[in-house]
Design a protein around this motif. Structure first.
Motif, PDB file in Angstrom:
ATOM      1  N   TRP A   1      50.632  30.253  37.221  1.00 36.41           N
ATOM      2  CA  TRP A   1      51.327  31.135  36.065  1.00 36.41           C
ATOM      3  C   TRP A   1      50.551  32.485  35.822  1.00 36.41           C
ATOM      4  O   TRP A   1      49.477  32.261  35.924  1.00 36.41           O
ATOM      5  N   GLU A   2      51.476  33.463  35.592  1.00 34.27           N
ATOM      6  CA  GLU A   2      50.705  34.680  35.406  1.00 34.27           C
ATOM      7  C   GLU A   2      49.698  34.753  34.451  1.00 34.27           C
ATOM      8  O   GLU A   2      48.642  35.203  34.358  1.00 34.27           O
ATOM      9  N   ALA A   3      49.732  33.837  33.192  1.00 34.69           N
ATOM     10  CA  ALA A   3      48.943  33.647  32.064  1.00 34.69           C
ATOM     11  C   ALA A   3      47.572  33.362  32.437  1.00 34.69           C
ATOM     12  O   ALA A   3      46.554  33.659  31.825  1.00 34.69           O
ATOM     13  N   ALA A   4      47.619  32.364  33.624  1.00 30.85           N
ATOM     14  CA  ALA A   4      46.244  31.965  33.899  1.00 30.85           C
ATOM     15  C   ALA A   4      45.322  33.156  34.852  1.00 30.85           C
ATOM     16  O   ALA A   4      44.334  33.181  34.413  1.00 30.85           O
ATOM     17  N   LEU A   5      45.938  34.019  35.107  1.00 30.53           N
ATOM     18  CA  LEU A   5      45.302  35.288  35.698  1.00 30.53           C
ATOM     19  C   LEU A   5      44.864  36.104  34.821  1.00 30.53           C
ATOM     20  O   LEU A   5      43.821  36.855  35.009  1.00 30.53           O
ATOM     21  N   ARG A   6      45.461  36.234  33.625  1.00 28.08           N
ATOM     22  CA  ARG A   6      45.140  37.217  32.538  1.00 28.08           C
ATOM     23  C   ARG A   6      44.351  36.678  31.762  1.00 28.08           C
ATOM     24  O   ARG A   6      44.134  37.497  30.761  1.00 28.08           O
ATOM     25  N   GLN A   7      44.062  35.524  31.528  1.00 28.33           N
ATOM     26  CA  GLN A   7      43.002  34.923  30.479  1.00 28.33           C
ATOM     27  C   GLN A   7      41.740  35.439  30.704  1.00 28.33           C
ATOM     28  O   GLN A   7      40.983  35.407  31.707  1.00 28.33           O
TER      29      GLN A   7
ATOM     30  N   SER B   1      56.020  35.469  46.807  1.00 28.78           N
ATOM     31  CA  SER B   1      55.403  35.218  48.211  1.00 28.78           C
ATOM     32  C   SER B   1      53.603  35.102  48.290  1.00 28.78           C
ATOM     33  O   SER B   1      53.171  35.839  47.274  1.00 28.78           O
ATOM     34  N   PRO B   2      53.329  34.310  49.048  1.00 25.12           N
ATOM     35  CA  PRO B   2      52.082  34.483  49.215  1.00 25.12           C
ATOM     36  C   PRO B   2      51.283  35.750  49.288  1.00 25.12           C
ATOM     37  O   PRO B   2      50.365  36.185  48.558  1.00 25.12           O
ATOM     38  N   HIS B   3      52.047  36.687  50.206  1.00 28.00           N
ATOM     39  CA  HIS B   3      51.663  37.956  50.347  1.00 28.00           C
ATOM     40  C   HIS B   3      51.613  38.895  48.977  1.00 28.00           C
ATOM     41  O   HIS B   3      50.987  39.582  48.648  1.00 28.00           O
ATOM     42  N   ASP B   4      52.732  38.865  48.255  1.00 27.34           N
ATOM     43  CA  ASP B   4      53.361  39.494  47.009  1.00 27.34           C
ATOM     44  C   ASP B   4      52.229  38.987  46.126  1.00 27.34           C
ATOM     45  O   ASP B   4      51.814  39.833  45.176  1.00 27.34           O
ATOM     46  N   SER B   5      52.080  37.818  45.961  1.00 27.39           N
ATOM     47  CA  SER B   5      50.850  37.298  45.042  1.00 27.39           C
ATOM     48  C   SER B   5      49.728  37.721  45.231  1.00 27.39           C
ATOM     49  O   SER B   5      48.956  38.151  44.335  1.00 27.39           O
ATOM     50  N   ALA B   6      49.034  38.093  46.431  1.00 26.14           N
ATOM     51  CA  ALA B   6      47.713  38.563  46.749  1.00 26.14           C
ATOM     52  C   ALA B   6      47.692  39.950  46.161  1.00 26.14           C
ATOM     53  O   ALA B   6      46.901  40.430  45.619  1.00 26.14           O
ATOM     54  N   LEU B   7      48.887  40.651  46.480  1.00 30.04           N
ATOM     55  CA  LEU B   7      48.972  42.066  45.859  1.00 30.04           C
ATOM     56  C   LEU B   7      49.128  41.988  44.369  1.00 30.04           C
ATOM     57  O   LEU B   7      48.383  43.014  43.686  1.00 30.04           O
ATOM     58  N   PHE B   8      49.599  40.869  43.745  1.00 27.50           N
ATOM     59  CA  PHE B   8      49.663  40.993  42.358  1.00 27.50           C
ATOM     60  C   PHE B   8      48.434  40.622  41.731  1.00 27.50           C
ATOM     61  O   PHE B   8      48.002  41.275  40.805  1.00 27.50           O
ATOM     62  N   MET B   9      47.523  39.846  42.258  1.00 23.44           N
ATOM     63  CA  MET B   9      46.296  39.605  41.825  1.00 23.44           C
ATOM     64  C   MET B   9      45.426  40.594  42.054  1.00 23.44           C
ATOM     65  O   MET B   9      44.499  40.970  41.096  1.00 23.44           O
ATOM     66  N   GLN B  10      45.491  41.326  43.102  1.00 20.68           N
ATOM     67  CA  GLN B  10      44.594  42.697  43.174  1.00 20.68           C
ATOM     68  C   GLN B  10      45.097  43.470  42.276  1.00 20.68           C
ATOM     69  O   GLN B  10      44.013  44.307  41.557  1.00 20.68           O
ATOM     70  N   ASP B  11      46.371  43.844  41.786  1.00 24.27           N
ATOM     71  CA  ASP B  11      46.672  44.617  40.787  1.00 24.27           C
ATOM     72  C   ASP B  11      46.216  44.161  39.499  1.00 24.27           C
ATOM     73  O   ASP B  11      45.676  45.131  38.445  1.00 24.27           O
ATOM     74  N   VAL B  12      45.969  42.964  39.050  1.00 24.82           N
ATOM     75  CA  VAL B  12      45.763  42.362  37.942  1.00 24.82           C
ATOM     76  C   VAL B  12      44.186  42.740  37.688  1.00 24.82           C
ATOM     77  O   VAL B  12      43.529  42.994  36.535  1.00 24.82           O
ATOM     78  N   ALA B  13      43.442  42.501  38.869  1.00 26.55           N
ATOM     79  CA  ALA B  13      41.993  42.600  38.794  1.00 26.55           C
ATOM     80  C   ALA B  13      41.545  44.249  38.824  1.00 26.55           C
ATOM     81  O   ALA B  13      40.428  44.267  37.731  1.00 26.55           O
ATOM     82  N   LYS B  14      42.565  45.182  39.105  1.00 24.40           N
ATOM     83  CA  LYS B  14      42.343  46.562  38.802  1.00 24.40           C
ATOM     84  C   LYS B  14      42.387  46.690  37.343  1.00 24.40           C
ATOM     85  O   LYS B  14      41.416  47.808  36.665  1.00 24.40           O
ATOM     86  N   GLU B  15      43.475  45.989  36.882  1.00 25.07           N
ATOM     87  CA  GLU B  15      43.604  46.135  35.641  1.00 25.07           C
ATOM     88  C   GLU B  15      42.608  45.925  34.471  1.00 25.07           C
ATOM     89  O   GLU B  15      42.101  46.584  33.583  1.00 25.07           O
ATOM     90  N   VAL B  16      41.857  44.691  34.739  1.00 19.80           N
ATOM     91  CA  VAL B  16      41.097  44.292  33.923  1.00 19.80           C
ATOM     92  C   VAL B  16      39.480  44.875  34.130  1.00 19.80           C
ATOM     93  O   VAL B  16      38.971  45.031  33.186  1.00 19.80           O
ATOM     94  N   LYS B  17      39.420  45.636  35.307  1.00 20.58           N
ATOM     95  CA  LYS B  17      38.143  46.307  35.506  1.00 20.58           C
ATOM     96  C   LYS B  17      38.356  47.837  34.723  1.00 20.58           C
ATOM     97  O   LYS B  17      37.180  48.458  34.424  1.00 20.58           O
ATOM     98  N   GLU B  18      39.541  48.225  34.356  1.00 21.36           N
ATOM     99  CA  GLU B  18      39.857  49.475  33.730  1.00 21.36           C
ATOM    100  C   GLU B  18      39.442  49.646  32.317  1.00 21.36           C
ATOM    101  O   GLU B  18      39.515  48.439  31.540  1.00 21.36           O
TER     102      GLU B  18
END
Length: 296
Positions: free
Chosen positions: A183-189, A279-296
């Motif tokens: 779930w997206e929540a786990a990635l944003r914790q 999809s797995p491909h879109d999930s990887a892109l999504f995780m990359q976007d979240v990673a960029k967000e938390v770095k900013e």
């Protein structure tokens, strides 16, 4: 659903496969209209032994299973062979002394780790945390520090070391296959802070490139979903007779779902989560976007 059988009964333990086998023999006994006393008589044993057998507390001998099946009128050779094979697998797993048995910190997880080690495939739904097999040491350490045992640094490092050993299954010659829906929540914790979570997300993207690892993200926008009741893990095994088992952690206990009908229901829920996730491909892109967000 049954609570984990790691409570000691003398020098014995109740195992997942043992409970499944015992439950099947109990079902056959009840269907045949026989009592535990009658079962004990055919085994020349005490009724207490039958109780322990049906509860999965003791390994079962082939002659005992054959005698009970004769008493219960089991005429299906295939059914008998399945019970004998299940008993053999249970006996073998009880004898295994993995590294986890000698790590006191993992005492409450021994049964799960042993089953994970024997599994060939895992399907996991996680709502609040990154799955343990995917966690970086920093992420695991941050969770330990935030826990009630956060001041016990030795305990935390034992957990980190144990988790790293479990993760080696992903890189074996015959690696564990794992399909996780997160779930997206786990990635944003913000576990451990932005730096730790950014590196954790990068690690997830790296793992997702492995052929034995499939990661999908269920975004917030999906809303209510079939897995809203909580996380679970479906473990699948190589033996033909080994029905999938489902593991769930509750606040004060570990819950196992050990029969084919109920475990199939969880598999259905997981399949639904897969369909509504990225999809797995879109999930990887999504995780990359979240990673960029938390770095900013």
């Amino acid at each position: 659903m049954q609570e984990s059988g790691r409570r000691a009964n003398g020098n014995r333990v109740s195992t997942v496969l043992g409970r499944r086998l015992g439950g099947e023999l109990q079902r056959l006994r009840v269907a045949a209209g026989k009592t535990q006393r009658e079962a004990a008589g055919v085994l020349s044993a005490t009724q207490t032994k039958v109780v322990k057998m049906e509860s999965g507390w003791v390994p079962m001998r082939d002659p005992d299973i054959r005698a009970l099946c004769d008493l219960y009128g089991v005429a299906d050779d295939k059914a008998l062979a399945g019970l004998l094979a299940l008993a053999k697998t249970d006996r073998e797993r009880r004898r295994v002394k993995g590294w986890w048995n000698d790590t006191p910190t993992l005492a409450t997880q021994v049964e799960y780790i042993a089953m994970e080690d024997a599994a060939v495939r895992i399907r996991q739904w996680q709502v609040a945390l990154v799955p343990g097999l995917f966690q970086t040491p920093e992420y695991t350490r941050a969770l330990g520090i935030a826990s009630l045992a956060g001041e016990d640094l030795d305990w935390i490092e034992d957990v980190v070391t144990g988790r790293a050993k479990r993760q080696q299954r992903l890189y074996d010659d015959t690696p564990l296959r794992i399909h996780a829906v997160i779930w997206e929540a786990a990635l944003r914790q913000m576990v451990g802070g932005p730096g730790v979570i950014a590196r954790q997300l990068a690690h997830l993207c790296h793992l997702a490139e492995r052929p034995n690892v499939h990661i999908q993200v269920l975004p917030f926008r999906v809303g209510a979903n079939a897995g809203i009741g909580g996380p679970f893990t479906v473990l699948s095994f190589g033996e033909d007779e080994a029905v999938d088992v489902v593991h769930m952690d509750a606040p004060r206990s570990t819950i196992w779902v050990e029969n084919a009908e109920e475990s199939a229901e969880f598999a259905t829920v997981f399949n639904h989560l897969v369909k509504v996730s990225l999809s797995p491909h879109d999930s990887a892109l999504f995780m990359q976007d979240v990673a960029k967000e938390v770095k900013e």
